[in-house]
Design a protein around this motif. Structure first.
Motif, PDB file in Angstrom:
ATOM      1  N   GLN A   1      31.243 -37.367 -14.080  1.00 44.98           N
ATOM      2  CA  GLN A   1      29.875 -37.031 -14.216  1.00 44.98           C
ATOM      3  C   GLN A   1      28.956 -37.662 -13.383  1.00 44.98           C
ATOM      4  OE1 GLN A   1      27.979 -37.960 -18.004  1.00 44.98           O
ATOM      5  NE2 GLN A   1      27.581 -35.885 -18.240  1.00 44.98           N
TER       6      GLN A   1
ATOM      7  N   SER B   1      37.490 -41.828 -21.499  1.00 44.95           N
ATOM      8  CA  SER B   1      35.791 -41.939 -21.351  1.00 44.95           C
ATOM      9  C   SER B   1      35.660 -42.304 -19.764  1.00 44.95           C
ATOM     10  CB  SER B   1      35.181 -43.246 -22.403  1.00 44.95           C
ATOM     11  OG  SER B   1      35.407 -42.812 -23.489  1.00 44.95           O
ATOM     12  N   TRP B   2      36.263 -43.166 -19.253  1.00 45.28           N
ATOM     13  CA  TRP B   2      36.080 -43.695 -18.005  1.00 45.28           C
ATOM     14  C   TRP B   2      36.223 -42.407 -16.835  1.00 45.28           C
ATOM     15  CZ3 TRP B   2      38.598 -43.124 -13.279  1.00 45.28           C
ATOM     16  CH2 TRP B   2      39.874 -42.969 -13.592  1.00 45.28           C
TER      17      TRP B   2
ATOM     18  N   TYR C   1      20.983 -41.241 -13.214  1.00 44.46           N
ATOM     19  CA  TYR C   1      21.889 -42.223 -13.762  1.00 44.46           C
ATOM     20  C   TYR C   1      21.247 -42.978 -14.890  1.00 44.46           C
ATOM     21  CZ  TYR C   1      24.920 -41.472  -9.770  1.00 44.46           C
ATOM     22  OH  TYR C   1      25.921 -40.779  -8.780  1.00 44.46           O
TER      23      TYR C   1
ATOM     24  N   SER D   1      23.655 -41.976 -23.162  1.00 41.82           N
ATOM     25  CA  SER D   1      25.208 -42.383 -23.906  1.00 41.82           C
ATOM     26  C   SER D   1      24.792 -43.625 -24.759  1.00 41.82           C
ATOM     27  CB  SER D   1      25.844 -42.898 -22.442  1.00 41.82           C
ATOM     28  OG  SER D   1      26.031 -41.908 -21.745  1.00 41.82           O
TER      29      SER D   1
ATOM     30  N   ARG E   1      27.850 -33.991 -24.372  1.00 42.03           N
ATOM     31  CA  ARG E   1      28.509 -35.020 -25.506  1.00 42.03           C
ATOM     32  C   ARG E   1      29.419 -34.677 -26.341  1.00 42.03           C
ATOM     33  NH1 ARG E   1      24.986 -40.258 -26.900  1.00 42.03           N
ATOM     34  NH2 ARG E   1      24.079 -38.188 -28.116  1.00 42.03           N
TER      35      ARG E   1
ATOM     36  N   MET F   1      21.097 -40.502 -17.797  1.00 38.63           N
ATOM     37  CA  MET F   1      22.660 -40.449 -18.468  1.00 38.63           C
ATOM     38  C   MET F   1      22.846 -41.706 -19.343  1.00 38.63           C
ATOM     39  SD  MET F   1      24.850 -39.207 -15.319  1.00 38.63           S
ATOM     40  CE  MET F   1      24.675 -37.532 -14.440  1.00 38.63           C
ATOM     41  N   MET F   2      22.578 -42.798 -18.907  1.00 38.93           N
ATOM     42  CA  MET F   2      22.980 -43.924 -19.441  1.00 38.93           C
ATOM     43  C   MET F   2      22.170 -43.982 -20.788  1.00 38.93           C
ATOM     44  SD  MET F   2      21.876 -48.008 -18.657  1.00 38.93           S
ATOM     45  CE  MET F   2      20.240 -47.781 -18.893  1.00 38.93           C
TER      46      MET F   2
ATOM     47  N   TYR G   1      35.831 -38.994 -17.346  1.00 39.73           N
ATOM     48  CA  TYR G   1      34.459 -38.175 -17.765  1.00 39.73           C
ATOM     49  C   TYR G   1      33.326 -38.728 -17.196  1.00 39.73           C
ATOM     50  CZ  TYR G   1      31.165 -35.141 -20.212  1.00 39.73           C
ATOM     51  OH  TYR G   1      30.417 -34.405 -20.498  1.00 39.73           O
ATOM     52  N   SER G   2      32.909 -40.038 -17.331  1.00 40.06           N
ATOM     53  CA  SER G   2      31.945 -40.810 -17.049  1.00 40.06           C
ATOM     54  C   SER G   2      31.712 -40.720 -15.239  1.00 40.06           C
ATOM     55  CB  SER G   2      31.636 -42.176 -17.540  1.00 40.06           C
ATOM     56  OG  SER G   2      31.807 -42.120 -18.908  1.00 40.06           O
TER      57      SER G   2
END
Length: 268
Positions: free
Chosen positions: A129, A122-123, A177, A184, A108, A180-181, A125-126
């Motif tokens: 991923q 950001s979108w 996921y 974040s 990150r 990951m969330m 990269y996300s």
């Protein structure tokens, strides 16, 4: 000289660009996906460990329920199958989620630096991923099905094998996921681990195994319906036994396996 050069020349205009990033959205996504591919390929501590973990746990699951899939003679046999599935879903899911937390948290800082430098949004990269996890989770799901399905001895048909694979694939995906969330949304890896531990408890409590869905109080049943592990158990169990008309004895009465799943667990 610094003071002199910091003042714009009279009549000059502020430097502006037509877009915030030098590449369009698709090119940003491709660059991030290429970067994620290299990063994952060069992280054997993360990927090889989780593949070894799923293989070892699948072997253990298959040995514990060796050839029990079609040997259902009563309520207890069905509980054994459901309990094994429940433990395996939680065991592998929590393992995947816990392993992805430090990996995402470590990258990150680099993402912040490159984003603020105007390399990508950001979108992009996300999304990259999220996409790069799919082939690795696919391999995990294939390993799981290849080991456990013949070992447990479930019913052989294309539909049942596919639904069994699809349910486990989605289960591993949402646990990854979810990890990951959590990273974040939290400032550090340590805080993410604490939040994740709390949600593991909630996923256990409202999975429908400890308390079947029909027995959960009405003011709490909404937690059951939004709990992803409840849908995993429902998918795994109904894909194998939802259409089975074989009769079993429950509390001294004859009923079919499919009807028992519907009456006790609410699985239609």
């Amino acid at each position: 000289m610094v003071k002199q050069l910091s003042k714009p020349v009279t009549g000059s205009r502020e430097l502006r660009f037509s877009s915030k990033f030098p590449q369009n959205q698709y090119e940003q996504f491709k660059a991030c996906l290429w970067k994620q591919h290299l990063s994952y390929w060069r992280s054997p501590k993360y990927n090889l460990v989780r593949l070894s973990f799923i293989a070892a746990s699948s072997l253990l699951f298959g040995l514990l329920l060796w050839q029990k899939g079609q040997n259902i003679n009563g309520e207890q046999d069905l509980f054994n199958i459901l309990g094994g599935m429940y433990i395996f879903v939680q065991f592998t899911g929590i393992g995947n989620c816990s392993s992805v937390l430090p990996f995402v948290a470590r990258e990150r800082t680099i993402m912040y630096r490159e984003k603020f430098a105007g390399m990508y949004s950001s979108w992009a990269y996300s999304l990259a991923q999220v996409a790069i996890e799919i082939p690795y989770i696919l391999i995990e799901a294939v390993l799981f099905v290849a080991i456990t399905y013949p070992a447990v001895g479930f019913y052989w048909s294309f539909q049942k094998v596919f639904l069994y694979f699809y349910t486990m694939f989605c289960t591993l995906l949402y646990f990854n996921y979810f990890g990951m969330m959590i990273v974040s949304l939290t400032p550090t890896y340590q805080v993410a681990s604490i939040f994740a531990s709390f949600w593991y408890t909630m996923l256990n409590l409202f999975s429908g195994y400890i308390i079947p869905g029909p027995n959960i109080p009405k003011w709490w049943v909404w937690c059951y319906w939004i709990c992803p592990t409840a849908w995993s158990l429902r998918g795994l169990l109904t894909s194998q036994y939802g259409d089975i008309t074989e009769e079993i004895i429950v509390d001294g009465e004859l009923t079919t396996i499919g009807e028992y799943l519907k009456s006790y667990y609410g699985y239609k």
